[in-house]
Design an enzyme around this catalytic site. Structure first.
Site, short mmCIF file in Angstrom:
data_model
loop_
_atom_site.label_atom_id
_atom_site.label_comp_id
_atom_site.label_asym_id
_atom_site.label_seq_id
_atom_site.Cartn_x
_atom_site.Cartn_y
_atom_site.Cartn_z
N VAL A 119 3.16 27.05 24.40
CA VAL A 119 2.87 26.55 23.06
C VAL A 119 1.66 25.62 23.09
O VAL A 119 0.79 25.69 22.21
CB VAL A 119 4.11 25.86 22.42
N CYS A 120 1.56 24.78 24.11
CA CYS A 120 0.41 23.87 24.23
C CYS A 120 -0.88 24.65 24.43
O CYS A 120 -1.92 24.32 23.86
CB CYS A 120 0.62 22.89 25.38
N ASP A 121 -0.81 25.69 25.24
CA ASP A 121 -1.94 26.58 25.47
C ASP A 121 -2.37 27.19 24.14
O ASP A 121 -3.56 27.14 23.77
CB ASP A 121 -1.53 27.66 26.47
#
Length: 166
Positions: A59-61
């Site tokens: 999700v951060c990516d």
């Protein structure tokens, strides 16, 4: 205070809580060359701050890549991503991901941003997924702290808030 979960388990957000309408508090983070980056570096600019736990998660990516794409189209808006990752890991990830339209900085040293903005997850020593938009006068005009850290933020609302903050 905002309630946040990580994997369904509640976590404690420590220090201050920043709200829409507040003057954005000062903070110091470091760039990928270990140079200080301070809130003063953004004075007079509309700034969208994308906060993530770690660039090495799905999700951060996706969040960082999405805001990198949007940053290329957001004329007059500075976009930064802040995580507690080591600057070396951020540098490696940014090079592999082709990040070129936003600045990725680290809060690993003393969690200055996380504590000042109230997004430091005490149990994990990571930052809670969140978005802040700060207008040219230094006022917070948008805030989203994602209730479940593994969920995506509302990209469209954050982008519209940045466009409106001009």
């Amino acid at each position: 205070m905002t309630q946040v979960t990580f994997g369904g388990k509640p976590v404690t957000l420590v220090e201050n809580e920043v709200n829409v309408g507040d003057q954005a508090p000062a903070f110091t983070v470091v760039d990928q060359n270990l140079n200080d980056v301070t809130f003063d570096d953004f004075t007079g600019q509309v700034t969208l701050i994308s906060v993530i736990p770690s660039v090495d998660t799905g999700v951060c990516d996706a969040q960082t890549r999405r805001f990198n794409e949007e940053a290329a189209k957001l004329d007059g808006v500075r976009v930064i991503t802040i995580s507690a990752d080591l600057p070396f890991a951020q540098s490696r990830w940014c090079a592999a991901a082709g990040i070129e339209h936003l600045q990725v900085v680290s809060d690993h040293r003393d969690l200055s941003f996380g504590n000042t903005y109230g997004v430091h997850m005490k149990e994990l020593r990571l930052l809670a997924r969140s978005i802040f938009v700060i207008d040219r006068s230094g006022k917070v005009t948008y805030k989203e702290i994602v209730p479940e850290v593994s969920s995506h933020p509302n990209y469209e609302k954050a982008i519209e808030a940045a466009k409106s903050a001009k």
